[in-house]
Design a protein around this motif. Sequence first.
Motif, PDB file in Angstrom:
ATOM      1  N   SER A  69     -15.275 -11.968  -5.121  1.00 60.25           N
ATOM      2  CA  SER A  69     -16.564 -12.651  -4.997  1.00 60.25           C
ATOM      3  C   SER A  69     -16.553 -13.999  -5.710  1.00 60.25           C
ATOM      4  O   SER A  69     -17.057 -14.997  -5.184  1.00 60.25           O
ATOM      5  CB  SER A  69     -17.678 -11.762  -5.568  1.00 60.25           C
ATOM      6  N   SER A  70     -15.965 -14.049  -6.898  1.00 60.34           N
ATOM      7  CA  SER A  70     -15.932 -15.316  -7.633  1.00 60.34           C
ATOM      8  C   SER A  70     -14.972 -16.311  -6.991  1.00 60.34           C
ATOM      9  O   SER A  70     -15.208 -17.522  -7.012  1.00 60.34           O
ATOM     10  CB  SER A  70     -15.533 -15.071  -9.092  1.00 60.34           C
ATOM     11  N   ASP A  71     -13.885 -15.804  -6.392  1.00 61.36           N
ATOM     12  CA  ASP A  71     -12.914 -16.695  -5.751  1.00 61.36           C
ATOM     13  C   ASP A  71     -13.515 -17.431  -4.564  1.00 61.36           C
ATOM     14  O   ASP A  71     -13.164 -18.586  -4.291  1.00 61.36           O
ATOM     15  CB  ASP A  71     -11.692 -15.896  -5.278  1.00 61.36           C
ATOM     16  N   ILE A  72     -14.407 -16.757  -3.827  1.00 62.35           N
ATOM     17  CA  ILE A  72     -15.011 -17.369  -2.639  1.00 62.35           C
ATOM     18  C   ILE A  72     -15.739 -18.658  -3.009  1.00 62.35           C
ATOM     19  O   ILE A  72     -15.515 -19.721  -2.428  1.00 62.35           O
ATOM     20  CB  ILE A  72     -16.004 -16.393  -1.973  1.00 62.35           C
ATOM     21  N   GLY A  73     -16.631 -18.569  -3.984  1.00 58.07           N
ATOM     22  CA  GLY A  73     -17.411 -19.743  -4.372  1.00 58.07           C
ATOM     23  C   GLY A  73     -16.540 -20.862  -4.905  1.00 58.07           C
ATOM     24  O   GLY A  73     -16.758 -22.037  -4.588  1.00 58.07           O
ATOM     25  N   ARG A  74     -15.539 -20.516  -5.719  1.00 58.43           N
ATOM     26  CA  ARG A  74     -14.668 -21.542  -6.280  1.00 58.43           C
ATOM     27  C   ARG A  74     -13.856 -22.235  -5.192  1.00 58.43           C
ATOM     28  O   ARG A  74     -13.704 -23.462  -5.190  1.00 58.43           O
ATOM     29  CB  ARG A  74     -13.729 -20.930  -7.319  1.00 58.43           C
ATOM     30  N   ALA A  75     -13.332 -21.452  -4.253  1.00 59.40           N
ATOM     31  CA  ALA A  75     -12.507 -22.034  -3.186  1.00 59.40           C
ATOM     32  C   ALA A  75     -13.324 -22.976  -2.313  1.00 59.40           C
ATOM     33  O   ALA A  75     -12.870 -24.071  -1.963  1.00 59.40           O
ATOM     34  CB  ALA A  75     -11.890 -20.924  -2.345  1.00 59.40           C
ATOM     35  N   GLU A  76     -14.529 -22.555  -1.952  1.00 59.91           N
ATOM     36  CA  GLU A  76     -15.371 -23.418  -1.126  1.00 59.91           C
ATOM     37  C   GLU A  76     -15.752 -24.687  -1.883  1.00 59.91           C
ATOM     38  O   GLU A  76     -15.782 -25.782  -1.312  1.00 59.91           O
ATOM     39  CB  GLU A  76     -16.620 -22.658  -0.688  1.00 59.91           C
ATOM     40  N   GLY A  77     -16.049 -24.538  -3.173  1.00 60.58           N
ATOM     41  CA  GLY A  77     -16.393 -25.708  -3.976  1.00 60.58           C
ATOM     42  C   GLY A  77     -15.243 -26.688  -4.096  1.00 60.58           C
ATOM     43  O   GLY A  77     -15.449 -27.907  -4.160  1.00 60.58           O
ATOM     44  N   MET A  78     -14.012 -26.175  -4.111  1.00 60.33           N
ATOM     45  CA  MET A  78     -12.840 -27.043  -4.172  1.00 60.33           C
ATOM     46  C   MET A  78     -12.571 -27.710  -2.827  1.00 60.33           C
ATOM     47  O   MET A  78     -12.243 -28.901  -2.759  1.00 60.33           O
ATOM     48  CB  MET A  78     -11.608 -26.228  -4.580  1.00 60.33           C
ATOM     49  N   ALA A  79     -12.696 -26.936  -1.750  1.00 59.97           N
ATOM     50  CA  ALA A  79     -12.259 -27.418  -0.440  1.00 59.97           C
ATOM     51  C   ALA A  79     -13.214 -28.443   0.163  1.00 59.97           C
ATOM     52  O   ALA A  79     -12.773 -29.450   0.737  1.00 59.97           O
ATOM     53  CB  ALA A  79     -12.083 -26.240   0.513  1.00 59.97           C
ATOM     54  N   MET A  80     -14.508 -28.207   0.064  1.00 58.13           N
ATOM     55  CA  MET A  80     -15.468 -29.031   0.797  1.00 58.13           C
ATOM     56  C   MET A  80     -15.396 -30.519   0.441  1.00 58.13           C
ATOM     57  O   MET A  80     -15.337 -31.371   1.337  1.00 58.13           O
ATOM     58  CB  MET A  80     -16.887 -28.491   0.588  1.00 58.13           C
ATOM     59  N   PRO A  81     -15.396 -30.912  -0.832  1.00 59.78           N
ATOM     60  CA  PRO A  81     -15.317 -32.350  -1.134  1.00 59.78           C
ATOM     61  C   PRO A  81     -14.015 -32.984  -0.639  1.00 59.78           C
ATOM     62  O   PRO A  81     -14.022 -34.115  -0.129  1.00 59.78           O
ATOM     63  CB  PRO A  81     -15.410 -32.397  -2.666  1.00 59.78           C
ATOM     64  N   ILE A  82     -12.906 -32.263  -0.787  1.00 60.79           N
ATOM     65  CA  ILE A  82     -11.620 -32.805  -0.325  1.00 60.79           C
ATOM     66  C   ILE A  82     -11.631 -32.966   1.188  1.00 60.79           C
ATOM     67  O   ILE A  82     -11.162 -33.974   1.731  1.00 60.79           O
ATOM     68  CB  ILE A  82     -10.467 -31.884  -0.765  1.00 60.79           C
ATOM     69  N   LEU A  83     -12.183 -31.975   1.880  1.00 65.39           N
ATOM     70  CA  LEU A  83     -12.252 -32.052   3.339  1.00 65.39           C
ATOM     71  C   LEU A  83     -13.091 -33.241   3.784  1.00 65.39           C
ATOM     72  O   LEU A  83     -12.733 -33.941   4.741  1.00 65.39           O
ATOM     73  CB  LEU A  83     -12.845 -30.755   3.900  1.00 65.39           C
ATOM     74  N   LEU A  84     -14.214 -33.479   3.109  1.00 66.97           N
ATOM     75  CA  LEU A  84     -15.072 -34.596   3.492  1.00 66.97           C
ATOM     76  C   LEU A  84     -14.340 -35.922   3.330  1.00 66.97           C
ATOM     77  O   LEU A  84     -14.386 -36.787   4.220  1.00 66.97           O
ATOM     78  CB  LEU A  84     -16.350 -34.585   2.647  1.00 66.97           C
ATOM     79  N   VAL A  85     -13.647 -36.092   2.214  1.00 65.71           N
ATOM     80  CA  VAL A  85     -12.901 -37.337   1.986  1.00 65.71           C
ATOM     81  C   VAL A  85     -11.830 -37.524   3.058  1.00 65.71           C
ATOM     82  O   VAL A  85     -11.676 -38.616   3.635  1.00 65.71           O
ATOM     83  CB  VAL A  85     -12.268 -37.332   0.579  1.00 65.71           C
ATOM     84  N   LEU A  86     -11.084 -36.463   3.345  1.00 64.13           N
ATOM     85  CA  LEU A  86     -10.021 -36.564   4.348  1.00 64.13           C
ATOM     86  C   LEU A  86     -10.589 -36.845   5.732  1.00 64.13           C
ATOM     87  O   LEU A  86     -10.025 -37.642   6.500  1.00 64.13           O
ATOM     88  CB  LEU A  86      -9.200 -35.273   4.367  1.00 64.13           C
ATOM     89  N   LEU A  87     -11.696 -36.210   6.068  1.00 60.59           N
ATOM     90  CA  LEU A  87     -12.300 -36.439   7.379  1.00 60.59           C
ATOM     91  C   LEU A  87     -12.798 -37.874   7.518  1.00 60.59           C
ATOM     92  O   LEU A  87     -12.690 -38.480   8.591  1.00 60.59           O
ATOM     93  CB  LEU A  87     -13.444 -35.445   7.610  1.00 60.59           C
ATOM     94  N   VAL A  88     -13.341 -38.425   6.446  1.00 60.81           N
ATOM     95  CA  VAL A  88     -13.776 -39.827   6.485  1.00 60.81           C
ATOM     96  C   VAL A  88     -12.570 -40.737   6.703  1.00 60.81           C
ATOM     97  O   VAL A  88     -12.622 -41.691   7.492  1.00 60.81           O
ATOM     98  CB  VAL A  88     -14.523 -40.200   5.188  1.00 60.81           C
ATOM     99  N   LEU A  89     -11.470 -40.440   6.023  1.00 61.04           N
ATOM    100  CA  LEU A  89     -10.260 -41.244   6.207  1.00 61.04           C
ATOM    101  C   LEU A  89      -9.706 -41.096   7.620  1.00 61.04           C
ATOM    102  O   LEU A  89      -9.214 -42.061   8.212  1.00 61.04           O
ATOM    103  CB  LEU A  89      -9.197 -40.827   5.187  1.00 61.04           C
ATOM    104  N   ILE A  90      -9.790 -39.892   8.172  1.00 61.55           N
ATOM    105  CA  ILE A  90      -9.255 -39.646   9.516  1.00 61.55           C
ATOM    106  C   ILE A  90     -10.101 -40.332  10.575  1.00 61.55           C
ATOM    107  O   ILE A  90      -9.586 -41.006  11.471  1.00 61.55           O
ATOM    108  CB  ILE A  90      -9.175 -38.132   9.785  1.00 61.55           C
ATOM    109  N   PHE A  91     -11.427 -40.162  10.485  1.00 63.89           N
ATOM    110  CA  PHE A  91     -12.320 -40.702  11.510  1.00 63.89           C
ATOM    111  C   PHE A  91     -12.760 -42.132  11.222  1.00 63.89           C
ATOM    112  O   PHE A  91     -13.143 -42.861  12.140  1.00 63.89           O
ATOM    113  CB  PHE A  91     -13.562 -39.817  11.644  1.00 63.89           C
ATOM    114  N   GLY A  92     -12.766 -42.506   9.959  1.00 65.99           N
ATOM    115  CA  GLY A  92     -13.202 -43.851   9.615  1.00 65.99           C
ATOM    116  C   GLY A  92     -14.700 -44.016   9.598  1.00 65.99           C
ATOM    117  O   GLY A  92     -15.199 -45.140   9.499  1.00 65.99           O
TER     118      GLY A  92
END
Length: 736
Positions: free
Chosen positions: A173-196
């Motif tokens: 249960s604790s891993d779920i929240g931590r993983a999502e908290g780690m992944a989402m900001p990184i994904l947003l940055v990468l998606l902005v770089l990919i799509f511009g």
Amino acid sequence: MFDRWGRWVHRRRRWVLAVAGAVLVFAAVWGTGVFGALTSSGGFETPGSESAKAAQTAEHDLGRDEADVVVLYQGKATVDDPSYRASVEKALAALPSDKVSKTSTYWTTKSPQFVSKDRTATYAVLQLAGADDGARSDGYKAIQDDLTKVGGGLTAKVGGSVGVETAINERVSSDIGRAEGMAMPILLVLLVLIFGGLVSASLPLLIGGLAILGSFTALHALSYVTDVSIFAVNITTFLGLGLAIDYGLFVVSRFREEIARHGAGGVPGGVGGRPPSGGTDGDSVEDALAATMATAGRTVAVSGITVAVSLSGLLLFDQTFLVSMGYGGIATVFVCMAAALTVLPALLAVLGPKVNALSVRRRGGAARSDGWWGRIAHSVMRRPVIYVVATVALLLALGAPLLRINWGGVDAQVLPGGADARVVSESLETRFARNATSPIEAVVTGTSDRAAVQAYGARLDAVPGITGAAVTGSEGTTTRLALTYDADPNSGAARDLVQRVRDVPPPAGAQSHVGGVTADVVDQLGSIGATLPWLALLVGGVTFVLLFLAFGSVLLPLKAIVMNMLSLSATFGAVVLIFQDGHLSGPLGFTATGSISPAMPILMLAMLFGISMDYEVFLLSRVREQYDLTGSNTAAVASGVQRTGAIITSAALLFIVVIGAFATSGITFIKMTGVGMAIAILLDATIVRALLVPATMRLLGRANWWAPGPLARLYGRFGIKEGDSAAPPRTLEPVG
């Protein structure tokens, strides 16, 4: 078919979004209750096996004899000190009798196995009251804090089967929240770089969020009709998030390309900022969305069905863990497909050209066949034999460690180092008589002849590797014998020992079932081994049919299946090196146990086989599209690789970020699944798609698209084509 679907969604986009909003609210309120509905971290047992029959018979005839809770006491004095005994007995006496049904200690049993080698530590075995696992789990939680309360200068740590299960559940249960908290900001940055652009970058992430909530809702619903493992939350979350972002990337990328081509809103393609041919912006957006659904939407549908079919193979197995993963995974895939084929196109229909709004960098021009990826493809196709031999040799070399895989069970070692339940387990193995709480058990039924049972016990005691045999329960015609041994329960030596014990004939006229932790692994391996060919037949057969219906080729599906198996073997070889042998255990933060649970590679096989087809379908769709336009196999492959190379690489990177976040889990086999899938996706997106696919397609030439006459006609009638203009498969021509 898919282009008509795109037009339908465009015309009803507001209704689609309204329904999606209502579903989102429901999922956020009810779906997140899944964490309270999934309580079991087990499910690795094999129902109907000999070990299961042994456990069921013993419990029915003799009562439960499980080490639900093991409390490890440590002091400076020895257990011979009266104050030591008084402190332990006082602590145990304070536990409520409605929660604890039986307590066994050194002083109640007089058994030396309860005392450590230096006599400064001992343990108590508690059986919890309750009619089922859920009731016992609730009882444990009610007394969890009281179990560590002990005076006299002693310390107490808690383990045992229920203690381990609870610790795992809390960690998941604790891993779920931590993983999502780690992944989402990184994904947003990468998606902005990919799509511009911020708008286009947010869409795949939005679909990913919907997929997570949808996955929770699906699992919550499934928990009412079947047992669902708590680990399904981790697996389906990163599977759903990864697939949804992949699908979102494919669809949004294609829509932006089609918007540019159709010239909506002043995007190049119109004249003077107007749509071409005197149409309106709305018409151009509808046309762009229809074209997007006919291409990328079709890819998503074929890919999703392939992934779902791969996961459906898990339903063939006996283990509850795998079956629940199958149900949860299938539901998750369909949630992702539904979001990518309804909510996402509806959002694109509303946005239209504004999908490119809030740009942070200037977009490049259209992809060309002579770009970087195209040049790689041309280079590979000039030397196809060399590349095929080199890449296949590399994949086989990476897969070689798989030949020495050692299977084992799931125990407290999956927890992080320092966790109380794991410390207890390790102490029992190193400081006390080995396997005292996890013996091999022989349950004899059908005889009340005590002399015959004693003689049987003596024969078992004489089996090489067995260090002792003792009767631990007898009632009527049923007797349970516990066999101690020195081997690691997860070792091949222990499994061989189980087989030798099973080979000992029972008393005349009686039956004997051999169970225990190691016996359960033996039965699990036998069950999985018997089912695995059916999984291969189902997944391989359905994948072949789907890819044939998508591309009208006989050879391409066969090639895709072979490449998948090469990629998977390399992945599993790397998993053995890392998680069995312990390489990278320090940086990854786990302790290698020297074995791997057989259920985990099966789960990874089902997921990865489908996911790898995701990129295969996306690439081949573009290659087929160009081949139908040009008739040139080499040009089509180069153009397809060029047009999809950056997108596939980006999708793989995003998926690896998602999985990488879950690879930080404190549960070892969740970490193993994440790391293994990341390796597989990396291999698939680079070595396989960029090198092996172009090389093999160059060698096959026009035969890539060949099908026998009857199958060609079948494809012409039932094929999953991109549009009405899709060309039928060609008859076999000389390959040049």
